[in-house]
Write an enzyme that holds these catalytic residues in place. Structure first.
Site, PDB file in Angstrom:
ATOM      1  N   GLU A 287       0.598  -1.393   0.543  1.00 52.16           N
ATOM      2  CA  GLU A 287      -0.470  -0.271   0.001  1.00 52.16           C
ATOM      3  C   GLU A 287       0.784   1.382   0.305  1.00 52.16           C
ATOM      4  O   GLU A 287       1.843   1.220   0.992  1.00 52.16           O
ATOM      5  CB  GLU A 287      -1.159  -0.313   0.891  1.00 52.16           C
TER       6      GLU A 287
ATOM      7  N   ARG B  15       5.790 -12.811   9.955  1.00 51.03           N
ATOM      8  CA  ARG B  15       5.881 -11.326   9.586  1.00 51.03           C
ATOM      9  C   ARG B  15       7.739 -11.841  10.407  1.00 51.03           C
ATOM     10  O   ARG B  15       7.766 -12.704  11.204  1.00 51.03           O
ATOM     11  CB  ARG B  15       5.508 -10.653  10.200  1.00 51.03           C
TER      12      ARG B  15
ATOM     13  N   LYS C  23       4.401   0.457  10.289  1.00 47.47           N
ATOM     14  CA  LYS C  23       4.453   1.811   9.360  1.00 47.47           C
ATOM     15  C   LYS C  23       3.793   3.436  10.201  1.00 47.47           C
ATOM     16  O   LYS C  23       3.618   3.978   9.943  1.00 47.47           O
ATOM     17  CB  LYS C  23       3.683   1.223   8.055  1.00 47.47           C
TER      18      LYS C  23
END
Length: 583
Positions: A47, A273, A283
């Site tokens: 994104e 992750r 983020k």
């Protein structure tokens, strides 16, 4: 498994896929062997709402690595469904990051926004099938009626509206007749589902916001969880790989693709992750650091963004090697930061050497003129020198391990700088450098130096030294005695002043994920950045920004990509020379 070369310990780029064995690669091998797919197609779908960070490196290496290893394709697709948080700057930077890491995507970069027309048509199809409805409840009511893990949700009063009513309301949403938050399109699934993601999730919301790709064409935008699986399906993705937090989203992923109706449905696979101690990979929090000016920008060398690590001097080879060492699994865990430094350090072993004094202490060599006057007759044949106007130029390899890198000329003068830490009046136990009790030491690439006197200020701090050199020791061992230790040095008159930045972890907290987003400033390590005024070899004023070096005994450094110039020398320490971490 990794392979090694004679220079570095790093991943062998020519390694076959059989050398890597994890559950995702096992699935890919089985799918190809069974001819479920003739070619795999993966994708990296960021994104564009911020800069990529260390966690994304693992995903990039996995998705692009799989395509490379199994002769498949990997798309770069921007899942750009939220124009309020996205920007073209982030798009451009992500492209640069992927290429810098050593990967390229199949065809042109793709955008979910390119599919907005098709996604809208499919939303209309879902309404006609009775699988979606427009909800006019307030966002607060929707949230309240969703329930929680111990309580079922409540059906919306708009859930059973007719297909005709829903089509009209959805068209009104598209036409701009509703304001932000006044209407949403929801999937009609099950408000009592134990999986919260299946309780009539939102498919579209009203956003009167220009988009960086589509401009003002739309005032409604699809939700990520709706656009993402359908974008995968459009592109023929065979293995949709994401991190474990999306495991609970998989039923909705499958529901969307199934209801729209695809013959070949993509399948989602989840892996753990990347969690590294002391490293922040939120983020949202990274963006907060930038917005609150707690760092100098997304590319601050303390930031775990790819841009920050790149400016810090980390290498793409080191980052890829790190991801290979971490591997791919289904179990969450925390990786020691030392492993990252280990991989980066190994990738730098081939860089050129130089000398820099980070804490200068001046030494005056009282017998310099007479000692170097007969240098041509006293030196060893292997030592190349030139005496010119009181300067003894010593020619040395740029890299003692790689002759192809050429030579550099080092000026040796009557006054030099050594590091303050290399002389102690009262040395601690085990100290092996200069002191009144141990006055002799070898100067790197030069003579044996003997301290004659130390000069102190009113506070007792050593501010200068006088010394002599043994003229017979240029390239030779001293006669009748053994000298322990070698130190680096720089000419006082011809050395160049430089700003050197020394880094530690940005946060003292071992798990920065636990830090409250509104308390980031209080948790920053005050020693995360120290700037020192150093003196460096004059040759370092003629290098390129971004060029990496080993400063003898000090660590690996890079000429800062933004601030370095021949007139203003700025170097960032990439990593120290040694670490206690053992892989």
């Amino acid at each position: 498994m990794t392979a090694t070369t004679d220079k570095n310990t790093k991943t062998d780029e020519t390694a076959t896929n059989s050398e890597k064995n994890d559950f995702i690669r096992a699935i890919v091998r089985d799918d190809l062997a069974s001819q479920k797919y003739s070619q795999i197609v993966t994708r990296f779908p960021p994104e564009p709402n911020g800069y990529l960070h260390l966690g994304h490196v693992k995903s990039i290496c996995l998705n692009f690595g799989l395509a490379k290893e199994f002769a498949g394709l990997c798309n770069l697709r921007f899942d750009d469904t939220n124009p309020d948080a996205e920007d073209q700057e982030f798009v451009d930077n992500i492209k640069d990051d992927v290429k810098w890491l050593g990967f390229d995507w199949a065809g042109e970069a793709r955008y979910a926004s390119s599919y907005f027309g098709q996604l809208y048509d499919w939303a209309v199809k879902l309404i006609k099938q009775g699988d979606a409805y427009v909800d006019l409840q307030s966002p607060e009511d929707i949230r309240e009626n969703r329930g929680n893990f111990g309580q079922a949700g409540k059906n919306s009063p708009y859930r059973d509206a007719s297909v005709e009513e829903n089509l009209q309301r959805f068209d009104d949403m598209k036409s701009g007749k509703y304001g932000n938050g006044e209407a949403v399109l929801r999937a009609k699934i099950d408000m009592a589902s134990p999986n919260m993601n299946m309780r009539d999730p939102i498919l579209y919301r009203v956003m009167h916001q220009a988009h960086h790709q589509t401009g003002d064409d739309w005032c409604i935008y699809p939700m990520y969880d709706y656009a993402h699986p359908l974008s995968d399906a459009i592109e023929g993705i065979t293995h949709s790989i994401c991190t474990l937090e999306f495991e609970d989203h998989r039923p909705f992923y499958d529901w969307v693709v199934d209801k729209v109706g695809f013959d070949k449905e993509p399948h989602q696979y989840e892996f753990a992750r990347l969690n590294v101690n002391h490293i922040l990979t939120s983020k949202r929090k990274l963006k907060k650091l930038v917005e609150d000016d707690l760092v100098s920008g997304w590319d601050d060398p303390r930031m775990p963004t790819i841009a920050g690590m790149r400016r810090r001097g980390y290498t793409p080879e080191g980052l890829r090697d790190f991801c290979d060492r971490v591997g791919v699994s289904k179990s969450d865990g925390v990786v020691d930061f030392g492993l990252l430094e280990f991989s980066i350090r190994n990738s730098l072993e081939h860089v050129n050497r130089s000398m820099a004094v980070l804490s200068p202490l001046k030494v005056t060599i009282t017998n310099f003129d007479e000692a170097v006057a007969n240098v041509e007759t006293l030196k060893k044949d292997s030592v190349k020198t030139k005496l010119d106007n009181g300067v003894l130029w010593l020619t040395q390899p740029k890299n003692s391990h790689d002759d192809s890198q050429g030579m550099r000329d080092i000026p040796f003068t009557k006054e030099i700088y050594i590091d303050k830490g290399d002389f102690e009046i009262t040395p601690p136990e085990g100290y092996k450098r200069l002191s009144p009790q141990n006055p002799e030491i070898r100067l790197r690439n030069s003579y044996v130096l003997k301290i004659e006197e130390h000069i102190t200020d009113d506070n007792g701090e050593v501010v200068g030294l006088t010394a002599t050199i043994d003229p017979k020791t240029l390239g030779n061992n001293p006669e009748g005695r053994k000298v322990k230790g070698v130190i680096h040095w720089v000419s006082a008159s011809l050395g160049k002043p430089a700003k050197v930045r020394l880094y530690e972890q940005l946060f003292n907290q071992e798990d920065p994920a636990k830090i409250d987003i509104n308390n980031l400033a209080a948790e920053i390590n005050p020693n995360s950045l120290r700037e020192v005024d150093a003196i460096v070899e004059p040759s370092l004023s003629q290098v390129n920004a971004g060029e990496r070096f080993q400063f003898e005994r000090e660590g690996f450094f890079v000429a800062d990509s933004k601030d370095y110039s021949p007139e203003h020398l700025v170097f960032n320490r990439i990593v120290t020379l040694k670490d206690s971490f053992k892989p």
